[in-house]
Design a protein around this motif. Structure first.
Motif, PDB file in Angstrom:
ATOM      1  N   THR A 156       0.720  29.269 -53.093  1.00  0.00           N
ATOM      2  CA  THR A 156       2.044  29.783 -53.767  1.00  0.00           C
ATOM      3  C   THR A 156       2.344  31.404 -53.208  1.00  0.00           C
ATOM      4  O   THR A 156       3.513  31.482 -52.604  1.00  0.00           O
ATOM      5  CB  THR A 156       1.704  29.920 -55.475  1.00  0.00           C
ATOM      6  OG1 THR A 156       1.355  28.872 -55.743  1.00  0.00           O
ATOM      7  CG2 THR A 156       2.923  30.414 -55.930  1.00  0.00           C
ATOM      8  N   LEU A 184       1.330  33.951 -62.007  1.00  0.00           N
ATOM      9  CA  LEU A 184       2.248  33.464 -63.183  1.00  0.00           C
ATOM     10  C   LEU A 184       1.842  31.856 -62.907  1.00  0.00           C
ATOM     11  O   LEU A 184       1.749  31.140 -63.940  1.00  0.00           O
ATOM     12  CB  LEU A 184       3.549  33.575 -62.654  1.00  0.00           C
ATOM     13  CG  LEU A 184       4.651  33.436 -63.715  1.00  0.00           C
ATOM     14  CD1 LEU A 184       4.442  34.189 -64.940  1.00  0.00           C
ATOM     15  CD2 LEU A 184       6.119  33.554 -63.200  1.00  0.00           C
ATOM     16  N   TYR A 185       2.102  31.296 -61.419  1.00  0.00           N
ATOM     17  CA  TYR A 185       2.068  29.971 -61.421  1.00  0.00           C
ATOM     18  C   TYR A 185       0.690  29.251 -61.719  1.00  0.00           C
ATOM     19  O   TYR A 185       0.472  28.204 -62.207  1.00  0.00           O
ATOM     20  CB  TYR A 185       2.487  29.347 -60.002  1.00  0.00           C
ATOM     21  CG  TYR A 185       3.959  29.169 -60.156  1.00  0.00           C
ATOM     22  CD1 TYR A 185       4.265  28.113 -60.611  1.00  0.00           C
ATOM     23  CD2 TYR A 185       4.916  29.916 -59.515  1.00  0.00           C
ATOM     24  CE1 TYR A 185       5.704  27.414 -60.502  1.00  0.00           C
ATOM     25  CE2 TYR A 185       6.248  29.841 -59.777  1.00  0.00           C
ATOM     26  CZ  TYR A 185       6.591  28.488 -60.198  1.00  0.00           C
ATOM     27  OH  TYR A 185       7.918  28.092 -60.452  1.00  0.00           O
ATOM     28  N   ALA A 204       0.086  28.962 -65.168  1.00  0.00           N
ATOM     29  CA  ALA A 204       0.627  27.806 -65.604  1.00  0.00           C
ATOM     30  C   ALA A 204      -0.044  26.547 -65.390  1.00  0.00           C
ATOM     31  O   ALA A 204      -0.258  25.684 -66.330  1.00  0.00           O
ATOM     32  CB  ALA A 204       2.090  27.673 -65.120  1.00  0.00           C
ATOM     33  N   TYR A 205      -0.515  26.393 -64.148  1.00  0.00           N
ATOM     34  CA  TYR A 205      -1.255  25.171 -63.665  1.00  0.00           C
ATOM     35  C   TYR A 205      -2.418  25.172 -64.498  1.00  0.00           C
ATOM     36  O   TYR A 205      -2.846  24.091 -65.118  1.00  0.00           O
ATOM     37  CB  TYR A 205      -1.490  25.237 -62.170  1.00  0.00           C
ATOM     38  CG  TYR A 205      -0.490  24.775 -61.200  1.00  0.00           C
ATOM     39  CD1 TYR A 205      -0.493  23.332 -61.330  1.00  0.00           C
ATOM     40  CD2 TYR A 205       0.243  25.780 -60.447  1.00  0.00           C
ATOM     41  CE1 TYR A 205       0.377  22.786 -60.456  1.00  0.00           C
ATOM     42  CE2 TYR A 205       1.344  24.961 -59.712  1.00  0.00           C
ATOM     43  CZ  TYR A 205       1.293  23.712 -59.652  1.00  0.00           C
ATOM     44  OH  TYR A 205       2.214  22.966 -58.875  1.00  0.00           O
ATOM     45  N   TYR A 241      -3.097  26.486 -67.473  1.00  0.00           N
ATOM     46  CA  TYR A 241      -2.852  25.865 -68.919  1.00  0.00           C
ATOM     47  C   TYR A 241      -2.492  24.391 -68.981  1.00  0.00           C
ATOM     48  O   TYR A 241      -3.072  23.696 -69.684  1.00  0.00           O
ATOM     49  CB  TYR A 241      -1.539  26.557 -69.265  1.00  0.00           C
ATOM     50  CG  TYR A 241      -1.045  26.376 -70.488  1.00  0.00           C
ATOM     51  CD1 TYR A 241      -1.359  26.659 -71.718  1.00  0.00           C
ATOM     52  CD2 TYR A 241       0.073  25.452 -70.655  1.00  0.00           C
ATOM     53  CE1 TYR A 241      -1.046  26.364 -73.060  1.00  0.00           C
ATOM     54  CE2 TYR A 241       0.660  25.153 -71.728  1.00  0.00           C
ATOM     55  CZ  TYR A 241       0.073  25.586 -73.016  1.00  0.00           C
ATOM     56  OH  TYR A 241       0.686  25.229 -74.259  1.00  0.00           O
TER      57      TYR A 241
END
Lengths: 262, 302, 407
Positions: free
Chosen positions: B51, B79-80, B83-84, B86
């Motif tokens: 990322t 951030l990403y 999210a991954y 989670y």
């Protein structure tokens, strides 16, 4: 009457915690003895120490199998203790859940059978015979205990009471001289407890065994056992016949006091 | 004795160790709460690096300054990855609560393979160059040959984020709830702690730190591919074990210990066997001292 | 309505999640960016549909759990495993499969024979691992290392001493078996996930040593020009040698199947299963834990050694890249997908892995990602695998039981 199990000054510490403190206990042949005491008194730790799952910190455990000489078993591996002739059940049922009822009993005959890896691969006649005999003897035991109808079911599919009975059958399959039962009636209803009592008595008579049991069901303990040991906080506080123990003021104070007016 | 060489190895070990520690925290926190070795955690780190690369690439085309790119790359990667992390927990682990002990681990291995192949298919299986995003600071000039600006940023960023995590765990309400859940999940739930939320938070925090590590190490090494997560993951797990799995300060300590050991072993013995030293350390510790350098062995309940 | 809303949210979430990786591809050298917006649409639609399937499957699983808890109805088996229990079906089926496998090299091209060789190699590897993972319940992530031990023992013996295939085959198996036993001793006390990581570390150490000990092993470039197996001193053409190896591996696969099946249903096999179910109860029933664990490792890794020797003979070239953790994970996934403890399951698993991508070309690119996804989905929805192990059924002649059944 000869002594089957003779425990002398047994102690076990976990770090600083003394779970067992100088416990002396004897079980004679053909006798049903009981070990009682409040939760956390160290009863199961006692079982674990004499069966080799824990190594005792201090003291001696002498065991005399039927028709053999006395030997000291502390520090022995659990499987060797079982092989000598001491078999147990577990408080929180520990069956081999994804094996069939018959297989559970057959596994327990491991130390009474011999087939090795090559035998398994080549299957010579004497191995086939041994296997057949193993199936028959295991099935006999299931029949005796009343579970033969379910012999091909997975152990985890048995109802709770039957699972406890299967644990007993499994322990019996190791051909013990001393049977240790850890709360065999826990979670059973009165009818199941009554038939369990019959079973324990019958096992003693039929197989000429000594039995030591941990139990919380007082009516069962009082009517079944010839001798009772009472533990509290890792120490033995009383012992004797059911009458003697139930009159002992220390026991009443520690344990039966609450139980008797319940 | 060549002191400069010794110090150079020590500083190199410090840089490495900081990254291991950042990733190790994710392993240790998840293990502390749900007793799962999150095998795919290394892949989160790898996703963070990718990322970061994508952000850097896009911003590079539009000519942003390197410092802004670095900041954005880190923020978006965090951030990403959060999210991954989670999502991964919701898909691959949550439905398995209460299943046999090996099931979540196998699921985690599957997740790890999945993410690796996801990168292969959506990006590439080749090594990609990663742009240098950290400028050479002038004040670092005198020692730049043994400890560059990138090293300084890595060590500083790791130290700051770990200090922040420690404060968070020790003093905030959520941090206390996390510690309680790690001690005894059932009891924590009875006391009104939402265990699902705690577990999600754990994954988010662990993944964010891994993302930070991923971006930083890529600008340090200058390249990345889909496999970097596996090796880094196993090593970070080693660090977590060295420090005593489940313990956050332990993971930091273990990371540094592993980084230094590796650096010195590579410098004084043989750099070919660098990874072998790390794996051997892992195997030896798991076998002889599974509770870590500081820990105590638990007694199994029968 | 609720479901629709949920699916839209899930779909949007995944579109957000996969956006950078799926849509953007950067080239930092030429400073260009490629935007692949179509991928975003694929993800959106795909996840939208999948989320319905996911919820339906979860609901079904829960309903099933409820049903088995409240009724005594035995669990339903996959049609295939039910069919294989029926002797009237199983015997002719097995005979047909056997005949077909023997005739195979004459029916298909050399290329396809090669594919079947690797299919059978995976069957052997999977069956071996199944003893350790499926039967004894020890999660083992270093199987590829023992495959490597087999392959390298043949390659090295052949390279340095000119030792032939038929001598190396048993040696490779024995060496791998000894390696397994050596590994078993230090890890005796470890269980579950720690054991998995140690075996992983061990496997990687072996691979790294092979890669770095260049003087002996040729390092990353490996060893080439390994002899193909000889047939009474005859020189075979490449195509013929392939057919010959096919028969060798077929024979070994059949032997493995029979051996593993026999082991599983023996005294030793039951002890291994007991170890899987409950280690403490297993000891309390008189089984020596040390013995049984060592046996599990030795019995499982030996097959990997045999397979390794054949692999080296088939490819005539080996290097450490063939024995990475990925390889161990593939073998593990064969066992897990097929059904832990089930031999039929291993065959199905290998077929899915090796044969399906070959014959459904569209899949080949997505083979590993589908496999990885299947591993996760399998654990979530059907942890017992395609073919669920159900304990061996025994037959006991008991007139009383039959009478009771009639009454």
């Amino acid at each position: 009457m000869s002594t089957v199990l003779n425990v002398k000054a047994l102690s076990k510490s976990f770090g600083g915690l003394r779970a067992l403190n100088d416990v002396d206990l004897q079980v004679n042949s053909g006798e049903i003895a009981a070990l009682i005491g409040p939760n956390g008194a160290g009863k199961t730790t006692f079982f674990n120490c004499i069966t080799g799952i824990y190594e005792p910190t201090d003291g001696d455990v002498f065991f005399t199998p039927l028709g053999a000489t006395e030997c000291r078993v502390n520090g022995m591996k659990p499987n060797s203790v079982t092989e000598l002739g001491m078999a147990r059940t577990f408080q929180n049922i520990r069956l081999f859940k994804n094996m069939t009822v018959l297989e559970n009993v057959m596994v327990a005959r491991h130390c009474r059978t011999k087939a090795g890896i090559l035998d398994a691969l080549l299957r010579p006649p004497h191995v086939k015979r041994e296997e057949k005999e193993n199936i028959e003897k295991s099935y006999e035991l299931l029949k005796y205990i009343g579970l033969n109808k379910h012999y091909n079911d997975l152990a985890c599919n048995l109802p709770y009471g039957d699972q406890r009975r299967l644990e007993i059958a499994r322990a019996m399959a190791t051909e013990p001289s001393l049977l240790l039962l850890d709360e065999p009636a826990a979670g059973m209803n009165p009818q199941e407890t009554a038939s369990l009592k019959e079973l324990v008595l019958d096992i003693r008579d039929k197989f000429n065994l000594a039995i030591l049991l941990i139990e919380h069901d007082m009516s069962m303990v009082m009517s079944l056992s010839e001798r009772i040991y009472v533990m509290e906080y890792g120490c033995l506080i009383s012992q004797g016949t059911p009458e003697e123990v139930s009159k002992d003021p220390q026991v009443i104070k520690a344990y039966l006091g609450e139980e008797s007016h319940a | 004795m060549d002191w400069e060489f010794f110090i150079e190895l020590g500083l190199g070990g410090l840089t490495r160790g900081s990254i291991y520690a950042l990733i190790a925290i994710g392993y240790t926190m998840v293990y502390g709460i749900i007793e799962l070795i999150n095998f795919a955690h290394g892949e989160i780190y790898m996703l963070g690096a990718f990322t970061g690369l994508i952000v850097a690439g896009v911003m590079g085309v539009y000519g942003f300054p390197a410092f802004a790119i670095l900041l954005m790359a880190i923020v978006i990667a965090i951030l990403y990855c959060a999210a991954y992390g989670y999502t991964m927990e919701k898909v691959a682990y949550k439905p398995l609560r209460g299943a046999a002990r090996l099931s979540p681990l196998i699921s985690a291995i599957g997740m790890s393979l999945f993410l690796q192949n996801y990168i292969i298919l959506a990006q590439t299986s080749d090594f990609l160059p990663f742009p240098t995003l950290i400028p050479d600071f002038e004040f670092m000039e005198p020692i730049a040959h043994i400890f560059g600006s990138t090293d300084l940023v890595i060590v500083a960023a790791s130290a700051v984020s770990m200090a922040a995590l420690t404060v968070f765990i020790k003093f905030t309400k959520l941090g206390k709830a996390m510690r309680a859940t790690a001690q005894n999940r059932k009891m924590a739930m009875l006391l009104g702690i939402n265990a699902d939320r705690i577990i999600s938070t754990t994954f988010i925090i662990g993944s964010s730190l891994a993302a930070l590590g991923g971006v930083l190490i890529s600008t340090h090494s200058g390249q990345l591919n889909f496999m970097i997560g596996f090796i880094a993951g196993v090593k970070a797990f080693t660090a977590a074990v060295l420090g005593g799995i489940g313990s956050i300060p332990g993971a930091m300590l273990g990371g540094l210990f592993l980084g230094l050991t590796e650096s010195y072993a590579a410098g004084y013995i043989s750099s070919d066997y660098e990874d072998v030293f790390a794996f051997s350390l892992l195997v030896i510790f798991l076998i002889f001292r599974p509770s870590g350098i500081l820990g105590k062995a638990p007694v199994e309940k029968v | 309505m609720q479901g629709l809303k949920q699916s839209i949210i899930t779909s949007l979430w995944f579109m957000f999640l996969t956006f950078p990786i799926m849509v953007v591809r950067v080239n930092t050298i030429e400073n260009t960016v490629e935007w692949r917006w179509m991928n975003l649409a694929y993800v959106g639609v795909g996840i939208f549909i999948l989320s319905f399937v996911w919820r339906w499957a979860l609901a079904r699983k829960e309903a099933k759990q409820y049903e088995t808890e409240t009724t005594d109805k035995p669990k339903k088996q996959l049609w295939l495993s039910r069919a294989m229990e029926e002797p009237a079906v199983a015997k002719p089926a097995l005979a047909a499969i056997f005949a077909l496998s023997v005739a195979m090299p004459f029916l298909v091209s050399t290329y396809q024979t090669n594919i079947f060789i690797s299919f059978l190699l995976y069957v052997i590897l999977g069956l071996g691992l199944n003893i350790i993972v499926g039967v004894a319940g020890l999660l083992f992530l270093g199987h590829a290392a023992f495959y490597a031990i087999g392959a390298y023992s043949y390659a090295l013996l052949n390279h340095y001493f000119g030792i032939g295939f038929w001598v190396a085959l048993p040696l490779g198996g024995i060496l791998a078996c000894l390696g397994g036993i050596l590994l078993a001793f230090p890890v005796l006390r470890l269980r579950g996930d720690y054991l998995a990581i140690v075996t992983l570390g061990f496997g990687e150490i072996i691979r790294l040593v092979l890669e770095n000990w260049s003087d002996l092993t040729g390092g990353p470039s490996g060893i080439s020009n390994i002899d193909r197996p000889g047939l009474f001193g005859m020189e075979l053409s490449v195509a013929d040698a392939n057919v010959y190896i096919y028969y060798i591996v077929l024979a070994l696969a059949i032997i493995t199947m029979i051996a593993v099946q026999r082991l599983k249903n023996s005294r030793i096999g039951r002890a291994l299963q007991a170890l899987r179910e409950d280690e403490i109860a297993c000891q309390a029933m008189g089984i020596d834990r040390v013995n049984v664990k060592v046996m599990a490792f030795g019995l499982g890794t030996a097959w990997a050694g045999f397979a390794g020797v054949i692999f080296a003979a088939k490819t005539t070239f080996i290097n450490p890249a063939s024995f990475t953790f990925m390889e161990s994970a593939i073998i593990l996934s064969i066992v897990v997908l097929g059904g832990m403890g089930s031999n039929l399951g291993v065959i199905l698993g290998s077929a899915f892995l090796v044969l399906m991508p070959e014959y459904l070309r569209a899949f080949s690119e997505y083979r590993m990602i589908l496999f990885a996804a299947a591993m996760v989905l399998m654990m979530v929805f059907r942890p017992q695998g395609l073919i669920a192990p159900k304990g061996r059924k025994y037959h006991v002649d008991d007139p009383d039981l039959i009478k009771e059944g009639d009454a």
